[in-house]
Design an enzyme around this catalytic site. Sequence first.
Site, PDB file in Angstrom:
ATOM      1  CG  HIS A  11      -0.254  -0.209   2.516  1.00  0.00           C
ATOM      2  ND1 HIS A  11       0.006  -1.477   3.004  1.00  0.00           N
ATOM      3  CD2 HIS A  11       0.266   0.646   3.430  1.00  0.00           C
ATOM      4  CE1 HIS A  11       0.625  -1.382   4.166  1.00  0.00           C
ATOM      5  NE2 HIS A  11       0.808  -0.099   4.449  1.00  0.00           N
ATOM      6  CB  CYS A  58       1.829   0.005  10.727  1.00  0.00           C
ATOM      7  SG  CYS A  58       0.562   0.560   9.568  1.00  0.00           S
TER       8      CYS A  58
END
Length: 636
Positions: free
Chosen positions: A67, A174
Amino acid sequence: MRITELLRKSSIALQVNVQSKEETIDYLVDLISQSGIIPDKEEYKQGILLRESLGTTAIGDEIAIPHAQLDSIKAPGIAAITVKNGVDYDAPDGQNVKLCFIIAAPKTGDNLHLQALAKLSTLLMNPSFKESLLRAKTTEEFLQIINEAESQRDMLDMQPEGKKSYRVLAVTACPTGIAHTFMAAESLTQAGEEMGYLLKAETNGADGAKNVLTAEEIEKADGIIIAADKNVEMARFDGKPVLVTSVTQGIQKPKELIQKVIDKKVPVYHHEGEKTVETEGGESIGRQMYKALMNGVSHMLPFVIGGGILIALAFLLDDYSIDPSNFGKNTPIAAYLKTIGEQAFGMMLPVLAGYIAMSIADRPGLAVGFIGGIVAKMGCTFANPAGGDVNSGFLGALLAGFIGGCIVLILKKLCSRLPKALEGIKPMLIYPVAGIFLVAVVTTLINPFVGAINTGLSNVLSSMGGTSKILLGIVVAGMQSTDMGGPINKASYVFATSQLAEGNFYIMAAVMAGGMIPPLAIALSTTLFKNRWTKEERESGLVNYIMGLSFISEGAIPFAAKDPLRVIPSCIIGSATAGGLSMAFNCTLRAPHGGIFVLPTIGNPLMYALAIFIGALVGCLVLSFLKKPLPENVEK
């Protein structure tokens, strides 16, 4: 926003044949680009590769979710593939990946799409959901499976929670906050349910903190799990058992983490920064020192870059003929720019020391390290407390930062047995007063020795001429291409920055030239030797012209990753050539940045541009010689 609004039938491919991680990423990037939401496919791919460089996006259990979130992306979107025989994607559990979702997310204010992405991440933690997707025969069936699972999840989310008491709490985060944050939260929550322990997970995602832990919940909990790869707000957990680990461990080992909390094998966290927080896979002392140094350098650079460029502009706009001895301040505009630049540049050493100390000892270390940096900058000695006798410079400030951080840690240890009633005076009185005094004493004590080393180094560098000076340029510039942003690259850059404060501007020019070469050499090779590169690589090469001229060495990383044995040595040779020539031409650079943006501030700019051109050409020729022409069908 629903998942099925972001994932179209045209963005799904089933049972594809890919042979490597790189080929998988290329396939996914091409697939999602067909949706029209990616204005710059190469920029998006670079964003994907940058995220992969932080750690693989394969999460185990045959799933990967690459991503990227970029300003240029027009609208959010998802593409998906199933891989016929699986592909090696550097998964932490060693399994081949069979299901891949690639995510494109814009950096917009509403972030409604992130809710759908978070939902997808949590659904993938259900093994039966994953298996159903892998068995899908058509894209319509694939979408229907997602639609049904999403509808069931929405119904569950709409049910009132009621008054709950959680034994274990968690915070997940994250670096990008898109996928792994929510997968770790879901993994921990599900594991808690299976083990019979109610668990609540706060997610620090790209759209902010969600499901935030309340003070009452924290007070009642047995302990907290911090599964994060970036900093989270920790003050609220003071006095509670806290287990710190990575977001990957939160996904892969949730039951093990929860059991540690239940078994009371987790130490109590104290916000002042005592080293009582357990960290899975603890870091070495060397790694901790490196992170502290980089924390100081990253906070220092805005002062150095801003101040350095303003000083360089002052010289550029001044009139030397008015008063050569006052060059840089002869005209009002030049005097103003140089004064402001000098003030900003003068903050370099205190900021470096302050943030190194803060990285070691948390907030109480900032003031202590800052003063240590000032004492080093002043060159104070016991014979002359006002300073000026010695020049301990960058090295002195660096040591002051580490000394200041360690002093605060020792003070915290000594104060740990003070009565609770005196808790409030530690950060407000004991740490700053004792810490500042002690770091000043120690820094003053070592200043003469560090100053002697620093002065000796400066004298050696200043006296260099001919071969020795060119050799230094070759080494520091070549280091820029060795790992392109890694520790060796940063060591070269930090050394050049330290010499700016000593008035040595030759080294920075050589280092900046070396950093521009890797993308430029590759760009030239893809242009002049087209038969060595595929069509896609030639297109990427055009972008590298811009990256090289903008001093973005990372543009060469994808090429180096594919063919390191040819690309990296070629770039090192090209960078070393440019650095050596920069030194030979006596080029200077007062600003710690490279690229065409600082060309007007360079001493001997025409020869500097020539050095960069020759270095890029040498790198191009070596690379093109090492690479063999491709078969015609591959080239096209």
